[in-house]
Design a protein around this motif. Structure first.
Motif, PDB file in Angstrom:
ATOM      1  N   ALA A 178     -10.022 -88.378 -28.246  1.00  0.00           N
ATOM      2  CA  ALA A 178     -10.480 -87.336 -27.330  1.00  0.00           C
ATOM      3  C   ALA A 178      -9.448 -86.231 -27.125  1.00  0.00           C
ATOM      4  N   GLY A 179      -8.248 -86.420 -27.650  1.00  0.00           N
ATOM      5  CA  GLY A 179      -7.212 -85.409 -27.508  1.00  0.00           C
ATOM      6  C   GLY A 179      -6.473 -85.465 -26.191  1.00  0.00           C
ATOM      7  N   LEU A 180      -6.599 -86.566 -25.456  1.00  0.00           N
ATOM      8  CA  LEU A 180      -5.931 -86.704 -24.165  1.00  0.00           C
ATOM      9  C   LEU A 180      -4.560 -87.366 -24.283  1.00  0.00           C
ATOM     10  N   LEU A 181      -4.338 -88.076 -25.376  1.00  0.00           N
ATOM     11  CA  LEU A 181      -3.051 -88.720 -25.638  1.00  0.00           C
ATOM     12  C   LEU A 181      -2.700 -88.530 -27.110  1.00  0.00           C
ATOM     13  N   THR A 182      -1.416 -88.427 -27.394  1.00  0.00           N
ATOM     14  CA  THR A 182      -0.981 -88.513 -28.783  1.00  0.00           C
ATOM     15  C   THR A 182      -0.922 -89.988 -29.163  1.00  0.00           C
ATOM     16  N   ALA A 183      -0.918 -90.264 -30.453  1.00  0.00           N
ATOM     17  CA  ALA A 183      -0.841 -91.650 -30.901  1.00  0.00           C
ATOM     18  C   ALA A 183       0.454 -92.310 -30.428  1.00  0.00           C
ATOM     19  N   ASP A 184       1.559 -91.577 -30.454  1.00  0.00           N
ATOM     20  CA  ASP A 184       2.839 -92.141 -30.024  1.00  0.00           C
ATOM     21  C   ASP A 184       2.821 -92.494 -28.539  1.00  0.00           C
ATOM     22  N   ARG A 185       2.235 -91.615 -27.724  1.00  0.00           N
ATOM     23  CA  ARG A 185       2.187 -91.898 -26.285  1.00  0.00           C
ATOM     24  C   ARG A 185       1.243 -93.060 -26.000  1.00  0.00           C
ATOM     25  N   ALA A 186       0.164 -93.142 -26.767  1.00  0.00           N
ATOM     26  CA  ALA A 186      -0.754 -94.265 -26.585  1.00  0.00           C
ATOM     27  C   ALA A 186      -0.071 -95.575 -26.936  1.00  0.00           C
ATOM     28  N   GLU A 187       0.693 -95.579 -28.007  1.00  0.00           N
ATOM     29  CA  GLU A 187       1.429 -96.785 -28.388  1.00  0.00           C
ATOM     30  C   GLU A 187       2.429 -97.181 -27.309  1.00  0.00           C
ATOM     31  N   ALA A 188       3.136 -96.203 -26.768  1.00  0.00           N
ATOM     32  CA  ALA A 188       4.096 -96.491 -25.701  1.00  0.00           C
ATOM     33  C   ALA A 188       3.392 -97.046 -24.476  1.00  0.00           C
ATOM     34  N   LEU A 189       2.232 -96.506 -24.190  1.00  0.00           N
ATOM     35  CA  LEU A 189       1.448 -96.965 -23.050  1.00  0.00           C
ATOM     36  C   LEU A 189       1.047 -98.422 -23.222  1.00  0.00           C
ATOM     37  N   LEU A 190       0.603 -98.766 -24.419  1.00  0.00           N
ATOM     38  CA  LEU A 190       0.191-100.146 -24.675  1.00  0.00           C
ATOM     39  C   LEU A 190       1.379-101.106 -24.590  1.00  0.00           C
ATOM     40  N   ARG A 191       2.522-100.660 -25.066  1.00  0.00           N
ATOM     41  CA  ARG A 191       3.707-101.536 -25.007  1.00  0.00           C
ATOM     42  C   ARG A 191       4.127-101.817 -23.575  1.00  0.00           C
ATOM     43  N   THR A 192       4.061-100.800 -22.724  1.00  0.00           N
ATOM     44  CA  THR A 192       4.605-100.944 -21.373  1.00  0.00           C
ATOM     45  C   THR A 192       3.580-101.412 -20.353  1.00  0.00           C
ATOM     46  N   GLU A 193       2.293-101.123 -20.587  1.00  0.00           N
ATOM     47  CA  GLU A 193       1.319-101.365 -19.520  1.00  0.00           C
ATOM     48  C   GLU A 193       0.119-102.202 -19.904  1.00  0.00           C
ATOM     49  N   LYS A 194       0.050-102.657 -21.132  1.00  0.00           N
ATOM     50  CA  LYS A 194      -1.161-103.365 -21.553  1.00  0.00           C
ATOM     51  C   LYS A 194      -1.471-104.530 -20.622  1.00  0.00           C
ATOM     52  N   GLY A 195      -0.467-105.311 -20.259  1.00  0.00           N
ATOM     53  CA  GLY A 195      -0.703-106.474 -19.421  1.00  0.00           C
ATOM     54  C   GLY A 195      -1.039-106.129 -17.988  1.00  0.00           C
ATOM     55  N   ASP A 196      -0.701-104.914 -17.545  1.00  0.00           N
ATOM     56  CA  ASP A 196      -0.951-104.510 -16.159  1.00  0.00           C
ATOM     57  C   ASP A 196      -2.022-103.432 -16.054  1.00  0.00           C
ATOM     58  N   SER A 197      -2.844-103.321 -17.069  1.00  0.00           N
ATOM     59  CA  SER A 197      -3.787-102.203 -17.128  1.00  0.00           C
ATOM     60  C   SER A 197      -5.110-102.465 -16.433  1.00  0.00           C
ATOM     61  N   VAL A 198      -5.370-103.712 -16.031  1.00  0.00           N
ATOM     62  CA  VAL A 198      -6.705-104.050 -15.508  1.00  0.00           C
ATOM     63  C   VAL A 198      -7.085-103.216 -14.284  1.00  0.00           C
ATOM     64  N   PRO A 199      -6.240-103.092 -13.249  1.00  0.00           N
ATOM     65  CA  PRO A 199      -6.637-102.271 -12.090  1.00  0.00           C
ATOM     66  C   PRO A 199      -6.855-100.806 -12.462  1.00  0.00           C
ATOM     67  N   ALA A 200      -6.001-100.271 -13.343  1.00  0.00           N
ATOM     68  CA  ALA A 200      -6.133 -98.859 -13.713  1.00  0.00           C
ATOM     69  C   ALA A 200      -7.407 -98.620 -14.505  1.00  0.00           C
ATOM     70  N   ILE A 201      -7.752 -99.548 -15.396  1.00  0.00           N
ATOM     71  CA  ILE A 201      -8.983 -99.391 -16.164  1.00  0.00           C
ATOM     72  C   ILE A 201     -10.194 -99.542 -15.253  1.00  0.00           C
ATOM     73  N   ALA A 202     -10.113-100.427 -14.262  1.00  0.00           N
ATOM     74  CA  ALA A 202     -11.211-100.549 -13.299  1.00  0.00           C
ATOM     75  C   ALA A 202     -11.409 -99.228 -12.552  1.00  0.00           C
ATOM     76  N   ALA A 203     -10.307 -98.567 -12.183  1.00  0.00           N
ATOM     77  CA  ALA A 203     -10.402 -97.263 -11.514  1.00  0.00           C
ATOM     78  C   ALA A 203     -10.967 -96.210 -12.459  1.00  0.00           C
ATOM     79  N   LEU A 204     -10.627 -96.310 -13.741  1.00  0.00           N
ATOM     80  CA  LEU A 204     -11.176 -95.392 -14.741  1.00  0.00           C
ATOM     81  C   LEU A 204     -12.691 -95.544 -14.829  1.00  0.00           C
ATOM     82  N   LEU A 205     -13.169 -96.776 -14.814  1.00  0.00           N
ATOM     83  CA  LEU A 205     -14.611 -97.016 -14.874  1.00  0.00           C
ATOM     84  C   LEU A 205     -15.310 -96.555 -13.598  1.00  0.00           C
ATOM     85  N   GLU A 206     -14.609 -96.632 -12.476  1.00  0.00           N
ATOM     86  CA  GLU A 206     -15.171 -96.107 -11.229  1.00  0.00           C
ATOM     87  C   GLU A 206     -15.371 -94.604 -11.326  1.00  0.00           C
ATOM     88  N   LEU A 207     -14.409 -93.912 -11.935  1.00  0.00           N
ATOM     89  CA  LEU A 207     -14.559 -92.473 -12.129  1.00  0.00           C
ATOM     90  C   LEU A 207     -15.757 -92.180 -13.023  1.00  0.00           C
TER      91      LEU A 207
END
Length: 213
Positions: free
Chosen positions: A62-91
């Motif tokens: 979608a052009g909202l993240l670069t591949a490098d930033r997405a990879e960094a995001l997954l490395r640092t937050e994948k295990g803690d992403s559940v609340p944020a993704i729930a908020a994303l689905l609420e939006l």
């Protein structure tokens, strides 16, 4: 971590509704709303983007993240992403009735409008004002919650922009997907002429055949 989960695309499909994610909306916010297929048909409704890796991949496309930033995001937050993704689905759920109201030329429902206002305020508080013109807020999408804020800021752009009267909803029964009608005549009816458009043509052909019979 390999970049494969982010960069690899879902398998090709004959129908945009059956693929992992489709980009027929012409705007990231509309494509975000369209991550649920057959939204208006409970018997077929399907969430096409699920889980941290899928959302990271979607954000890159979608052009909202670069591949490098997405990879960094997954490395640092994948295990803690559940609340944020729930908020994303609420939006996403908040946007559906707001966009429906826009297409139907109705006043947006008060509850969803207030929920959208709150997300916009949070997004602006979290954003960076770039020192450049035109003036533009940019979300610090270093967290999964930042992806929600980035989408909220793009929602503000969409709903206050010049193309507001070009937002459409697919006329295919049960589809519910939104798109920007950039056709010269302004009469586009389908999310995809090869999908819902073909279905409509097939229905009309079947109806004519029965009438002749």
């Amino acid at each position: 971590m390999s970049k494969q989960p982010v960069l690899s695309a879902p398998a090709a499909s004959g129908s945009p509704h059956d693929s992992g994610a489709s980009f027929v909306g012409g705007h990231p916010v509309l494509d975000f709303a369209n991550t649920v297929a057959w939204r208006l048909d409970p018997a077929r409704t399907a969430d096409r983007v699920q889980g941290a890796e899928a959302w990271a991949r979607w954000a890159v496309t979608a052009g909202l993240l670069t591949a490098d930033r997405a990879e960094a995001l997954l490395r640092t937050e994948k295990g803690d992403s559940v609340p944020a993704i729930a908020a994303l689905l609420e939006l996403r759920a908040t946007l559906w009735p707001v966009l429906d109201a826009l297409v139907d030329d109705e006043e947006p429902p008060a509850g969803e409008w207030e929920a959208l206002r709150r997300v916009l305020v949070q997004a602006c508080e979290d954003a960076v004002l770039l020192p450049a013109f035109p003036l533009r807020w940019q979300s610090g999408a270093e967290r999964f919650d930042g992806l929600r804020h980035a989408l909220a800021l793009r929602t503000e752009d969409l709903l206050s922009g010049d193309g507001l009267d070009r937002v459409r909803r697919c006329e295919g029964p049960g589809c519910g997907w939104f798109f920007l009608d950039r056709s010269r005549s302004g009469t586009r009816r389908w999310c995809s002429s090869q999908d819902c458009g073909n279905r409509d043509r097939a229905r009309r052909h079947y109806s004519r055949t029965r009438q002749r019979g």
